[in-house]
Design a protein around this motif. Sequence first.
Motif, short mmCIF file in Angstrom:
data_model
loop_
_atom_site.label_atom_id
_atom_site.label_comp_id
_atom_site.label_asym_id
_atom_site.label_seq_id
_atom_site.Cartn_x
_atom_site.Cartn_y
_atom_site.Cartn_z
N ALA A 54 33.91 53.23 40.78
CA ALA A 54 35.14 54.12 40.52
C ALA A 54 35.28 55.09 41.65
CB ALA A 54 34.94 55.08 38.97
N GLY A 55 37.08 55.02 42.11
CA GLY A 55 37.35 55.83 43.08
C GLY A 55 38.42 55.97 43.33
N THR A 56 39.24 56.17 44.24
CA THR A 56 40.64 56.60 44.44
C THR A 56 40.82 55.41 45.31
OG1 THR A 56 40.66 57.79 46.31
CG2 THR A 56 40.20 59.49 44.52
N VAL A 57 42.22 55.30 45.44
CA VAL A 57 43.05 53.95 46.36
C VAL A 57 42.72 54.24 47.60
CG1 VAL A 57 45.16 53.11 47.38
CG2 VAL A 57 44.98 52.89 44.53
N ALA A 58 42.80 54.58 48.25
CA ALA A 58 42.11 55.71 49.65
C ALA A 58 40.68 55.02 49.66
CB ALA A 58 42.27 58.05 49.49
N GLN A 59 39.56 55.94 48.69
CA GLN A 59 38.65 55.39 49.04
C GLN A 59 38.30 53.50 49.42
OE1 GLN A 59 37.70 57.49 45.85
NE2 GLN A 59 36.07 59.17 46.86
N PHE A 60 38.77 52.98 48.19
CA PHE A 60 38.34 51.29 48.30
C PHE A 60 39.15 50.85 49.75
CE2 PHE A 60 37.74 52.17 43.35
CZ PHE A 60 36.90 51.79 43.67
N ASN A 61 40.32 52.02 49.58
CA ASN A 61 40.75 51.18 51.13
C ASN A 61 40.26 51.25 52.03
OD1 ASN A 61 43.49 49.88 49.67
ND2 ASN A 61 44.83 52.22 50.97
N PHE A 97 36.37 48.73 52.00
CA PHE A 97 36.32 47.28 51.47
C PHE A 97 37.43 46.69 53.01
CE2 PHE A 97 34.83 47.91 47.61
CZ PHE A 97 34.02 47.14 47.73
N GLY A 98 38.26 47.86 53.85
CA GLY A 98 38.89 47.65 54.65
C GLY A 98 40.37 46.93 54.46
N VAL A 99 40.93 46.93 53.48
CA VAL A 99 42.26 46.88 52.77
C VAL A 99 43.28 47.22 52.47
CG1 VAL A 99 41.23 45.18 51.18
CG2 VAL A 99 40.99 47.29 49.77
N ASP A 100 44.69 47.36 52.58
CA ASP A 100 45.21 48.41 51.97
C ASP A 100 46.18 47.61 51.23
OD1 ASP A 100 47.42 50.46 52.88
OD2 ASP A 100 48.66 48.36 54.05
N LEU A 101 46.17 48.81 50.07
CA LEU A 101 46.84 48.66 48.27
C LEU A 101 48.12 48.56 48.79
CD1 LEU A 101 43.67 49.50 46.69
CD2 LEU A 101 44.40 47.59 47.13
N GLY A 152 48.55 45.36 44.85
CA GLY A 152 48.27 44.70 45.75
C GLY A 152 48.00 44.47 46.53
N ARG A 153 47.50 43.48 48.04
CA ARG A 153 47.09 43.91 48.87
C ARG A 153 47.06 42.33 49.80
NH1 ARG A 153 42.29 40.79 49.45
NH2 ARG A 153 41.68 40.28 47.42
N THR A 154 47.51 42.33 51.14
CA THR A 154 47.94 41.67 51.45
C THR A 154 46.46 41.03 52.52
OG1 THR A 154 50.20 41.65 52.22
CG2 THR A 154 49.25 39.66 53.58
N GLY A 155 45.44 39.74 52.39
CA GLY A 155 44.70 39.62 53.83
C GLY A 155 43.18 39.37 52.71
N PRO A 156 42.24 39.69 53.28
CA PRO A 156 41.43 39.68 52.93
C PRO A 156 40.40 41.49 52.91
CG PRO A 156 40.18 38.70 55.29
CD PRO A 156 41.95 39.73 54.82
N VAL A 157 39.07 40.75 51.50
CA VAL A 157 38.77 41.61 51.33
C VAL A 157 37.05 41.89 52.83
CG1 VAL A 157 36.94 42.71 49.72
CG2 VAL A 157 38.57 42.37 48.65
#
Length: 172
Positions: free
Chosen positions: A103-110, A113-117, A129-134
């Motif tokens: 559990a965490g925030t969008v900013a923490q998961f971004n 995992f190197g994503v941009d939600l 959602g996201r574009t690209g890989p994890v």
Amino acid sequence: MANHVLKGSERQPLKGARSLGKADPAERLEVTVLLRHRAADALRDRIKELRRASGPREHIKRGDFAQQFGADPGDIREVKTFASSHGLTVVQESSARRTVILAGTVAQFNRAFGVDLERFEHEGGSYRGRTGPVHLPDELHGKVEGVFGLDDRQQARPHFRSRLQGNVHWRA
């Protein structure tokens, strides 16, 4: 710390969807990390053996299966260390299911995992959602098979059918 692309994690927006901008960085979410099987080669061999068997099959008990083929405790520890280093909380872990729920925030998961939600809008509604890989760090590369929950787009459609009028007859 080198990042590795998680095989099969590439995502594209739904057809006809348009980005509304970045997802709220303070939005809280839970994400499930799926780990590899312990003794994956032995599991594949057991499955092949079961397919070849023509007579009664010897079934393995649930607890024995989890012990032999569940997630390696070392892999779970690695995920927990990774989560802690990114400010994520471990909500649940299961060696038998091979999952760790974070559990965490969008900013923490971004960051983790190197994503941009982002928020997307499409004909059927909107979704995160996201574009690209994890991306995974070196210590999780080869240990993680999937990361689920970053996206909240609908994964399935209902397949309801309406009954024709007069098709049901009630009797008293």
